[in-house]
Design a protein around this motif. Structure first.
Motif, PDB file in Angstrom:
ATOM      1  N   MET A   1     -10.257   4.463  -7.474  1.00 59.32           N
ATOM      2  CA  MET A   1     -10.555   3.978  -6.547  1.00 59.32           C
ATOM      3  C   MET A   1     -10.584   2.756  -7.248  1.00 59.32           C
ATOM      4  O   MET A   1     -11.420   2.172  -8.316  1.00 59.32           O
ATOM      5  N   SER A   2      -9.543   1.819  -6.373  1.00 58.79           N
ATOM      6  CA  SER A   2     -10.165   0.298  -6.756  1.00 58.79           C
ATOM      7  C   SER A   2      -9.796   0.137  -6.183  1.00 58.79           C
ATOM      8  O   SER A   2     -10.559   0.192  -4.318  1.00 58.79           O
ATOM      9  N   VAL A   3     -10.497  -1.619  -6.291  1.00 53.33           N
ATOM     10  CA  VAL A   3     -11.085  -2.650  -5.757  1.00 53.33           C
ATOM     11  C   VAL A   3     -10.137  -2.979  -4.523  1.00 53.33           C
ATOM     12  O   VAL A   3     -10.311  -3.684  -3.291  1.00 53.33           O
ATOM     13  N   TRP A   4      -9.177  -2.930  -4.918  1.00 52.64           N
ATOM     14  CA  TRP A   4      -7.786  -3.558  -4.288  1.00 52.64           C
ATOM     15  C   TRP A   4      -7.920  -2.845  -2.707  1.00 52.64           C
ATOM     16  O   TRP A   4      -7.101  -1.543  -2.987  1.00 52.64           O
ATOM     17  N   ASN A   5      -7.666  -2.455  -1.283  1.00 57.58           N
ATOM     18  CA  ASN A   5      -7.926  -1.894  -0.726  1.00 57.58           C
ATOM     19  C   ASN A   5      -6.412  -1.600  -0.264  1.00 57.58           C
ATOM     20  O   ASN A   5      -4.917  -2.317  -0.010  1.00 57.58           O
ATOM     21  N   PRO A   6      -6.565  -0.183  -0.337  1.00 58.15           N
ATOM     22  CA  PRO A   6      -4.602   0.810  -0.862  1.00 58.15           C
ATOM     23  C   PRO A   6      -3.958   0.163   0.926  1.00 58.15           C
ATOM     24  O   PRO A   6      -2.310   0.058   1.214  1.00 58.15           O
ATOM     25  N   GLU A   7      -5.062   0.110   2.002  1.00 62.46           N
ATOM     26  CA  GLU A   7      -3.896  -0.032   3.398  1.00 62.46           C
ATOM     27  C   GLU A   7      -3.429  -1.245   3.304  1.00 62.46           C
ATOM     28  O   GLU A   7      -2.260  -1.292   4.243  1.00 62.46           O
ATOM     29  N   ASN A   8      -3.805  -2.884   2.363  1.00 59.70           N
ATOM     30  CA  ASN A   8      -2.914  -3.448   1.635  1.00 59.70           C
ATOM     31  C   ASN A   8      -1.158  -3.073   1.955  1.00 59.70           C
ATOM     32  O   ASN A   8      -0.538  -3.814   1.741  1.00 59.70           O
ATOM     33  N   VAL A   9      -1.347  -2.321   1.044  1.00 58.10           N
ATOM     34  CA  VAL A   9      -0.654  -1.788  -0.386  1.00 58.10           C
ATOM     35  C   VAL A   9       0.172  -1.402   0.938  1.00 58.10           C
ATOM     36  O   VAL A   9       2.212  -1.748   1.069  1.00 58.10           O
ATOM     37  N   VAL A  10       0.261  -0.420   2.345  1.00 56.20           N
ATOM     38  CA  VAL A  10       0.849   0.354   3.406  1.00 56.20           C
ATOM     39  C   VAL A  10       1.139  -0.478   3.644  1.00 56.20           C
ATOM     40  O   VAL A  10       2.394  -0.136   4.555  1.00 56.20           O
ATOM     41  N   ASP A  11       0.828  -2.070   4.451  1.00 56.70           N
ATOM     42  CA  ASP A  11       1.081  -2.782   5.124  1.00 56.70           C
ATOM     43  C   ASP A  11       2.563  -4.146   4.244  1.00 56.70           C
ATOM     44  O   ASP A  11       3.476  -3.991   4.589  1.00 56.70           O
ATOM     45  N   VAL A  12       2.395  -3.882   3.314  1.00 58.68           N
ATOM     46  CA  VAL A  12       3.402  -4.285   2.939  1.00 58.68           C
ATOM     47  C   VAL A  12       4.661  -3.843   3.111  1.00 58.68           C
ATOM     48  O   VAL A  12       6.035  -4.588   2.831  1.00 58.68           O
ATOM     49  N   ALA A  13       3.985  -2.626   2.463  1.00 58.67           N
ATOM     50  CA  ALA A  13       5.729  -1.274   3.089  1.00 58.67           C
ATOM     51  C   ALA A  13       6.197  -1.443   4.015  1.00 58.67           C
ATOM     52  O   ALA A  13       7.738  -1.287   3.908  1.00 58.67           O
ATOM     53  N   GLU A  14       5.618  -1.255   4.639  1.00 57.57           N
ATOM     54  CA  GLU A  14       6.108  -1.374   6.411  1.00 57.57           C
ATOM     55  C   GLU A  14       7.076  -2.638   6.191  1.00 57.57           C
ATOM     56  O   GLU A  14       7.742  -2.616   7.291  1.00 57.57           O
ATOM     57  N   SER A  15       6.433  -3.922   6.126  1.00 53.60           N
ATOM     58  CA  SER A  15       7.139  -4.838   5.936  1.00 53.60           C
ATOM     59  C   SER A  15       8.130  -5.067   5.903  1.00 53.60           C
ATOM     60  O   SER A  15       9.104  -5.784   6.351  1.00 53.60           O
ATOM     61  N   ILE A  16       8.279  -4.662   4.693  1.00 56.06           N
ATOM     62  CA  ILE A  16      10.197  -4.125   4.162  1.00 56.06           C
ATOM     63  C   ILE A  16      10.556  -3.470   3.812  1.00 56.06           C
ATOM     64  O   ILE A  16      11.966  -2.678   3.925  1.00 56.06           O
ATOM     65  N   GLY A  17       9.998  -2.072   5.620  1.00 57.10           N
ATOM     66  CA  GLY A  17      11.187  -1.106   6.294  1.00 57.10           C
ATOM     67  C   GLY A  17      10.770  -0.129   5.272  1.00 57.10           C
ATOM     68  O   GLY A  17      11.716   1.309   5.990  1.00 57.10           O
ATOM     69  N   ILE A  18       9.695  -0.479   4.163  1.00 55.02           N
ATOM     70  CA  ILE A  18       9.543   1.576   3.362  1.00 55.02           C
ATOM     71  C   ILE A  18       7.935   1.879   4.770  1.00 55.02           C
ATOM     72  O   ILE A  18       7.170   1.664   4.684  1.00 55.02           O
ATOM     73  N   THR A  19       8.787   3.185   5.732  1.00 55.51           N
ATOM     74  CA  THR A  19       7.475   3.639   6.363  1.00 55.51           C
ATOM     75  C   THR A  19       6.529   4.877   5.755  1.00 55.51           C
ATOM     76  O   THR A  19       5.493   5.112   6.349  1.00 55.51           O
ATOM     77  N   SER A  20       7.331   5.359   4.895  1.00 57.95           N
ATOM     78  CA  SER A  20       6.849   6.987   4.593  1.00 57.95           C
ATOM     79  C   SER A  20       5.992   6.270   2.918  1.00 57.95           C
ATOM     80  O   SER A  20       7.474   6.223   2.206  1.00 57.95           O
ATOM     81  N   LEU A  21       4.958   6.882   2.598  1.00 59.63           N
ATOM     82  CA  LEU A  21       4.361   6.353   0.703  1.00 59.63           C
ATOM     83  C   LEU A  21       3.981   7.644   0.498  1.00 59.63           C
ATOM     84  O   LEU A  21       2.911   8.074   0.891  1.00 59.63           O
ATOM     85  N   ASN A  22       3.856   8.344  -0.214  1.00 57.77           N
ATOM     86  CA  ASN A  22       2.973   9.323  -0.954  1.00 57.77           C
ATOM     87  C   ASN A  22       1.008   8.666  -1.621  1.00 57.77           C
ATOM     88  O   ASN A  22       1.803   7.872  -1.965  1.00 57.77           O
ATOM     89  N   ARG A  23       0.202   9.196  -1.439  1.00 56.94           N
ATOM     90  CA  ARG A  23      -0.646   8.715  -1.589  1.00 56.94           C
ATOM     91  C   ARG A  23      -1.418   8.493  -2.644  1.00 56.94           C
ATOM     92  O   ARG A  23      -1.310   6.568  -2.981  1.00 56.94           O
ATOM     93  N   ASP A  24      -0.430   8.881  -3.538  1.00 54.81           N
ATOM     94  CA  ASP A  24      -0.957   9.444  -4.754  1.00 54.81           C
ATOM     95  C   ASP A  24      -0.012   7.836  -5.394  1.00 54.81           C
ATOM     96  O   ASP A  24      -0.331   6.717  -6.243  1.00 54.81           O
ATOM     97  N   VAL A  25       1.406   7.375  -4.663  1.00 56.30           N
ATOM     98  CA  VAL A  25       1.822   6.260  -5.246  1.00 56.30           C
ATOM     99  C   VAL A  25       1.224   4.869  -4.083  1.00 56.30           C
ATOM    100  O   VAL A  25       1.234   3.977  -5.510  1.00 56.30           O
ATOM    101  N   ILE A  26       0.155   4.688  -3.558  1.00 51.49           N
ATOM    102  CA  ILE A  26       0.043   3.673  -2.683  1.00 51.49           C
ATOM    103  C   ILE A  26      -0.926   3.491  -3.973  1.00 51.49           C
ATOM    104  O   ILE A  26      -2.001   2.263  -3.777  1.00 51.49           O
ATOM    105  N   ASP A  27      -2.213   4.274  -4.533  1.00 52.02           N
ATOM    106  CA  ASP A  27      -3.940   4.256  -5.126  1.00 52.02           C
ATOM    107  C   ASP A  27      -2.655   4.023  -6.490  1.00 52.02           C
ATOM    108  O   ASP A  27      -2.965   2.848  -7.175  1.00 52.02           O
ATOM    109  N   HIS A  28      -1.690   4.073  -7.182  1.00 49.50           N
ATOM    110  CA  HIS A  28      -1.232   4.008  -7.940  1.00 49.50           C
ATOM    111  C   HIS A  28      -0.500   2.130  -8.377  1.00 49.50           C
ATOM    112  O   HIS A  28      -0.934   1.097  -9.231  1.00 49.50           O
ATOM    113  N   LEU A  29      -0.289   1.550  -7.023  1.00 49.56           N
ATOM    114  CA  LEU A  29       0.272   0.856  -6.514  1.00 49.56           C
ATOM    115  C   LEU A  29      -1.169   0.108  -6.071  1.00 49.56           C
ATOM    116  O   LEU A  29      -0.904  -1.646  -7.116  1.00 49.56           O
TER     117      LEU A  29
END
Length: 410
Positions: A1-29
């Motif tokens: 469990m990361s203290v950093w909110n995974p939703e922020n990773v999703v927002d950054v990915a969508e801002s650069i055109g990446i619309t679909s990310l694996n959940r494990d990748v989001i947690d690792h990032l």
């Protein structure tokens, strides 16, 4: 469990055109971002602690990023505090932003340009050359030195001088005092009282024995030196024994205090009046001068190699008093002893022999005076000892020369 909110990773990915990310990748990032941020903060805190500060600044973050070979942030180097505004984007969802200051371009264009900072450079200069301070811009001028002399040196300084220098309202911190423990203070008082007590020889002998062997007297050395200087004219022999015992203590380092010890010993060697003639006798002081010469010789022999000016200064003082015909014969006696023991055969040859002819008139006058004839005899004996030393030196030189010639002939 990361203290950093995974939703922020999703927002950054969508801002650069990446619309679909694996959940494990989001947690690792998210965990990696958390690790990188903690690393930057740890390095920034090191800069803050080394700067003796308790507030973390943006410059600390920039230095930490530079240390970690990451491109630093730009636009946050202002020393002025940032002003944050609050905007609401919905119920219970405040948004904070940095308020941008409005800049008037006309004032900005017409404002004078700042001075170009000077490049950092290093220069070397002499503070003093053979004890003389050169007059260069880097050194303080005579006016600065004069102002420093006039400035108040402590809470009890002269207020008039402080007012003249313009420093009458300056708060000056008191000087740091040499703090002694109560045990050392009591020890110093007991030792001093024992030394000055002529009625109890056993008590005084125990004090001298303690001074000769005790290894923990380093803090008391300046106090004993000052005590000898203050009382040397009243308790001559006892204070000489005190000085000798300090010199014999193998645990004490007395080299820095030798310049303060020598004047007291010299006073008893070439002083005009030692003791009381009515109580001690008219010739008792000669034995004290003998003891002073012996003590001075041991000081010069022990500390002369570490101080190139010690022996010349002592010899200069003795020669000055020896050549002064207005001094009493006791002073001349001590001066001859001092030159003999300090300078040796070379000193006798160079300093005493050339002046004996002129000094003979002083001796002849003293010998004819019945009141001073006995003292003149002591001076003559001292001169004979000096000449005997010169004769022994010649004999050794003659013997060494004979050995060299004999070895050459063989």
């Amino acid at each position: 469990m990361s203290v950093w909110n995974p939703e922020n990773v999703v927002d950054v990915a969508e801002s650069i055109g990446i619309t679909s990310l694996n959940r494990d990748v989001i947690d690792h990032l998210a965990r990696d971002v958390e690790f990188r941020m903690s690393q930057v903060l740890e390095e920034a805190l090191k800069f803050m602690r080394h700067a003796k500060r308790t507030t973390l600044t943006t410059q600390d973050i920039s230095q930490a990023l530079r240390l970690l070979e990451v491109e630093p942030l730009y636009g946050y180097e202002s020393t002025r505090p940032l002003r944050f505004g609050e905007a609401s984007i919905g119920p219970g969802q405040p948004l904070f932003y940095v308020e941008d200051e409005e800049v008037d371009f006309e004032k900005l264009i017409n404002a004078p340009l700042p001075k170009v900072p000077r490049e950092i450079s290093f220069t070397a200069h002499w503070l003093a050359v053979e004890g003389v301070q050169p007059s260069i811009p880097q050194n303080p001028t005579q006016a600065d030195q004069r102002n420093q002399e006039l400035s108040a040196k402590g809470p009890g300084a002269n207020s008039t001088l402080a007012a003249v220098s313009g420093n009458d309202n300056v708060s000056v911190k008191p000087l740091v005092k040499h703090v002694l423990s109560k045990e050392l203070q009591l020890y110093f008082e007991r030792i001093c009282s024992a030394i000055l007590d002529d009625s109890n020889d056993e008590y005084r002998a125990a004090a001298f024995a303690s001074l000769r062997t005790d290894p923990g007297l380093h803090q008391l050395i300046p106090y004993f030196v000052q005590f000898v200087a203050d009382k040397v004219t009243h308790h001559l022999r006892s204070l000489f024994i005190l000085t000798q015992t300090l010199l014999e203590n193998p645990s004490l380092y007395l080299a820095p205090y030798v310049p303060s010890i020598v004047p007291s010993v010299l006073t008893c060697l070439i002083g005009k009046h030692l003791g009381s003639p009515s109580l001690d006798g008219t010739t008792t002081h000669f034995a004290l001068r003998d003891y002073s010469a012996s003590l001075l010789s041991s000081i010069a022999r022990k500390y002369g190699p570490s101080s190139s000016t010690l022996k010349p200064r002592i010899a200069r003082s003795c020669l000055k008093h020896f050549l002064d015909s207005h001094k009493p014969l006791g002073t001349h006696y001590g001066a001859v002893l001092g030159l003999t023991m300090i300078a040796g055969a070379d000193g006798v040859r160079e300093l005493i022999l050339p002046n004996l002819k002129a000094y003979d008139a002083v001796l002849q006058e003293a010998v004819r005076d019945d009141a001073r004839a006995e003292e003149a005899g002591y001076v003559i004996d001292a001169i004979k000892k000096a000449l005997d030393m010169l004769g022994e030196d010649h004999a050794e030189l003659r013997g060494a020369l004979g050995e060299v010639l004999a070895s050459r002939m063989d």
